[in-house]
Design an enzyme around this catalytic site. Structure first.
Site, PDB file in Angstrom:
ATOM      1  N   THR A  93     -39.373  17.799 -53.733  1.00 20.27           N
ATOM      2  CA  THR A  93     -40.305  18.768 -54.298  1.00 20.27           C
ATOM      3  C   THR A  93     -40.562  19.879 -53.298  1.00 20.27           C
ATOM      4  O   THR A  93     -40.251  19.752 -52.111  1.00 20.27           O
ATOM      5  CB  THR A  93     -41.658  18.134 -54.647  1.00 20.27           C
ATOM      6  N   ASP A  94     -41.166  20.946 -53.754  1.00 25.55           N
ATOM      7  CA  ASP A  94     -41.707  21.946 -52.843  1.00 25.55           C
ATOM      8  C   ASP A  94     -43.084  21.465 -52.388  1.00 25.55           C
ATOM      9  O   ASP A  94     -43.583  20.415 -52.817  1.00 25.55           O
ATOM     10  CB  ASP A  94     -41.773  23.315 -53.529  1.00 25.55           C
ATOM     11  N   TYR A  95     -43.705  22.259 -51.528  1.00 28.64           N
ATOM     12  CA  TYR A  95     -44.949  21.898 -50.854  1.00 28.64           C
ATOM     13  C   TYR A  95     -46.044  21.522 -51.860  1.00 28.64           C
ATOM     14  O   TYR A  95     -46.472  22.361 -52.641  1.00 28.64           O
ATOM     15  CB  TYR A  95     -45.398  23.090 -50.012  1.00 28.64           C
ATOM     16  N   GLY A 134     -45.852  19.930 -54.508  1.00 24.34           N
ATOM     17  CA  GLY A 134     -45.412  20.163 -55.878  1.00 24.34           C
ATOM     18  C   GLY A 134     -45.882  19.113 -56.864  1.00 24.34           C
ATOM     19  O   GLY A 134     -46.205  19.423 -58.016  1.00 24.34           O
TER      20      GLY A 134
END
Length: 762
Positions: A286-288, A290
């Site tokens: 995932t992104d930060y 997410g």
């Protein structure tokens, strides 16, 4: 259960297509090793591998991880990012290897976006070089330096197509075109990963952001995206696919929702397209935060959204710790399966195996490398070369440029004397203190040949609060709190002794990048007033524009005799600008994102569709045609545009035949002549238009380019081969086809200034 049921129904509404999964080779030794290791692992140990935390050395998000050391020792962390130096990384790795039962090493990542210590132009600027081998080389150097400092995983390349310059992260990608974007995506993956991921100077790439992040509504970061499937496949998916085909080891999900399903919980995107259709066999992260952000999307509490994300196909949870804290409970309640957890764990372990971490957890912890391989003269030389090639000459009336190396030059403006802003946004490991400013870089190149005088001229922005937001993360530009008229008057006194004025204006580095969307994308008004005052002196004025996006420059284009778009050129920006301004290097950059006349034209891009009531290209307003009342349709500077100190003439466009059949190809050639007084490089661009399609087709599409160097007066025949493959597109049934019929082929210096010829696919 209401949210879960609704989401599952929504996912089911996306068409399931009968694609054949591409075959990929899997290492049998890796399979055996990981399978045997997983047999020994408890559920808690498997879940621990799915947890990615930050060490907090650099700021890339709003939330920090806590209790990291204790969690490492407890086997609750699979990887760390934002930790650097071999000493620190070895200490953390020793905790994982020596304190946990199965001694599983961690993976260490960082946002190595456009260089590590040696910083190259921002990605949008780097794309303007149109130099694919050079771009691959910059990624290779970035990997060399980052791995010398302990990093083995980069969250790059960002391959999002963007056509809305309001979006701050347009600076971090390669512009608006899927063909060029695909070439660059592939090159960067190859540069980072090399031929052997177990080599100590290669690192694992992470393709981001999957998917369609650059198409967020209104150019506002993290915003929703709603898009047809054939537009996804034809215009936005190609760079992601190219990066996967180049062998990228990992993929990162995006923040936005896509047609109602957030990417981090989007099974169709992550499993059906990425894994089943494209055959991706790497890890998805995932992104930060997410996963936690899925709660604000309205998909449930942390346990619910964590289960949704895992079942969608996500393997590693960045920062949210939703997997760590909820998956075991969800397993007991039947909301996830053991197979879901095992799949994710296996892919995390395989990434570590591919990097050779099980053979040697400390292979990236050689302190001798860190002492000798960072910011080397050779690396800085490549950075300077990349910067000079990225600059785009937008205007040069009466050949004002190049300047002569004599007399006095006044360098005026808030971007003249700032070191920290030269490297550009998303340069978290750059040396902001010792990077030369524009003035310092010019002085280093010119020595005592040219006297340089300088002045702030104006504040970056009129509003001090806005300026504070625009100069975060150490990118400070000092303010002068005197009246604006006093500052300009003092600047004009400095200018009085000069022969030429270089106005260093535009954006600060943090006016673009993540969470830096703008509704007005022109040069700030306070700087524009300074520029007007400089022009009134009657002295020659060169605008050196610093920008992380296409900007609205209609007034500047009308009034300023010479404009050089320098983007943010990295570690060697100042020296590179001097080399171009004074003729040591002839600029060759070409725009990869269209510059609008005003913000109301956004989104704007060359490869648009026609309408049933099109306005002729270059035409003025006509009632009942597709146009604006207040501005013409055409952009200020089109895609592919860029001037040179020399001039290039295109002539004699020829096709070797007028038609060809499936499986065959056609050759197109054009004569390129350097008609000016300087040696120079020209990006020769090939576009194709499908005249009749089963669905509406773009007015033209880039299908090839060559960067050609010619000495003054020299000519060369440039040849392209066009095959059936170049004519294919995804039709309304998402079949990748080339439809027989008539086509127009264009070759020229940008997307508007072109020669044309017709051919037929039979």
């Amino acid at each position: 259960m209401k949210q879960w049921t609704s989401l599952l129904v929504a996912v089911a509404l996306v068409p399931t297509l009968a694609f054949t999964q591409p075959a990929h080779k899997q290492d049998p030794k890796m399979d055996k090793f990981v399978s045997e290791l997983m047999k020994k692992m408890t559920v808690d140990e498997k879940i621990g591998q799915l947890n990615l935390v930050t060490a907090g050395e650099v700021t890339t998000g709003a939330t920090a991880s806590t209790g990291v050391e204790a969690k490492i020792a407890a086997g609750q962390i699979g990887g760390i990012f934002s930790m650097t130096t071999p000493k620190k990384i070895r200490a953390a790795q020793e905790l994982a290897v020596n304190k946990t039962r199965l001694k599983i090493p961690m993976i260490f990542g960082l946002d190595v976006i456009h260089g590590y210590k040696t910083t190259f132009p921002i990605p949008l600027g780097l794309s303007a070089t149109w130099d694919i081998p050079l771009i691959e080389k910059t990624a290779r150097i970035a990997a060399q330096e980052a791995t010398a400092d302990g990093i083995n995983w980069t969250f790059s390349p960002m391959v999002d197509i963007s056509r809305d310059a309001r979006w701050g992260r347009i600076s971090e990608g390669s512009g608006e075109d899927p063909y060029l974007g695909s070439q660059i995506a592939s090159a960067m993956v190859k540069g980072y990963q090399g031929n052997d991921l177990k080599a100590i100077n290669t690192m694992m790439a992470c393709v981001k952001h999957w998917a369609l992040y650059g198409a967020a509504e209104s150019g506002k970061d993290y915003n929703t995206t709603d898009m047809s499937l054939h537009r996804m496949y034809n215009e936005y998916f190609p760079p992601y696919k190219a990066a996967v085909e180049a062998g990228a080891g990992t993929v990162m999900t995006s923040f936005n929702d896509i047609n109602g399903i957030p990417a981090t919980a989007n099974k169709w995107l992550v499993t059906d397209v990425l894994r089943k259709e494209w055959g991706f066999n790497g890890m998805v992260v995932t992104d930060y935060t997410g996963i936690a952000e899925l709660m604000d999307h309205g998909l449930g509490d942390l346990q619910q959204v964590s289960a949704l994300s895992l079942k969608a196909g996500v393997d590693m949870d960045m920062i949210s710790e939703g997997f760590l804290n909820t998956l075991k409970k969800s397993l007991k309640e039947g909301k996830v399966s053991q197979a879901d957890i095992d799949r994710a764990c296996r892919l995390v372990l395989e990434a570590k195996y591919k990097l050779g971490l099980f053979e040697d957890p400390y292979r990236y912890c050689n302190e001798d490398r860190a002492k000798t391989e960072l910011l080397t003269p050779a690396n800085l030389k490549v950075a300077r070369d990349a910067a000079t090639k990225s600059f785009v000459l937008l205007k040069n009336d009466k050949q004002l440029l190049p300047l002569q190396k004599k007399g006095t030059v006044a360098v005026i403006g808030p971007l003249a004397n700032t070191r920290a802003n030269m490297v550009g946004t998303w340069s978290v490991s750059s040396d902001l203190v010792n990077t030369p400013s524009l003035v310092e870089g010019m002085q280093s190149v010119l020595g005592n040949q040219v006297k340089i005088v300088t002045h702030l001229g104006s504040n970056l922005l009129e509003d001090p609060v806005y300026q504070e937001h625009a100069t975060m993360f150490g990118r400070t530009i000092p303010r002068d709190n005197r009246p604006e008229s006093d500052i300009i008057a003092e600047a004009l006194q400095t200018v009085a002794q000069a022969d030429v004025i270089v106005a260093a204006l535009g954006e600060s580095s943090e006016m673009s990048g993540e969470s830096s969307s703008r509704t007005e994308i022109g040069i700030p008004a306070i700087q524009q007033r300074l520029l007007a005052a400089l022009l009134k002196t009657g002295k020659p004025v060169v605008l050196v524009l610093f920008a992380g996006r296409p900007m609205t420059l209609t007034w500047e284009d009308e009034h300023v005799p010479a404009i050089l778009n320098a983007w943010f050129g990295g570690s060697e920006t100042g020296a590179a600008v001097a080399e171009v301004l004074f003729g040591d290097v002839n600029p060759s950059g070409k725009l990869t994102a269209t510059f609008p006349r005003n913000v109301g034209q956004l989104p704007i891009y060359y490869g648009h569709k026609s309408t049933g009531r099109p306005l002729a290209e270059g035409g003025s307003f006509q009632k009942f045609r597709s146009n604006y009342i207040d501005v013409i349709n055409s952009p200020l500077y089109p895609f592919g545009y860029g001037l040179s100190y020399t001039t290039f003439d295109y002539s004699d466009l020829k096709l070797d035949k007028s038609s060809f059949k499936a499986g065959q190809s056609i050759q197109a050639s054009v004569t390129l002549h350097n008609t000016g007084k300087y040696d120079g490089e020209e990006v020769v661009q090939l576009y194709i238009k499908d005249m009749v399609g089963s669905i509406t087709r773009p007015v033209k599409e880039l299908k090839g380019f060559q960067k050609v160097f010619l000495k003054a007066g020299e000519s060369k025949v440039v040849t392209f081969t066009v095959s059936e493959e170049d004519l294919k597109f995804y039709n309304n049934d998402l079949k990748f086809v080339a439809e027989p019929g008539d086509f127009t082929l264009f070759i020229g210096k940008n997307s508007q200034d072109l020669l044309a010829a017709k051919f037929e696919l039979k």
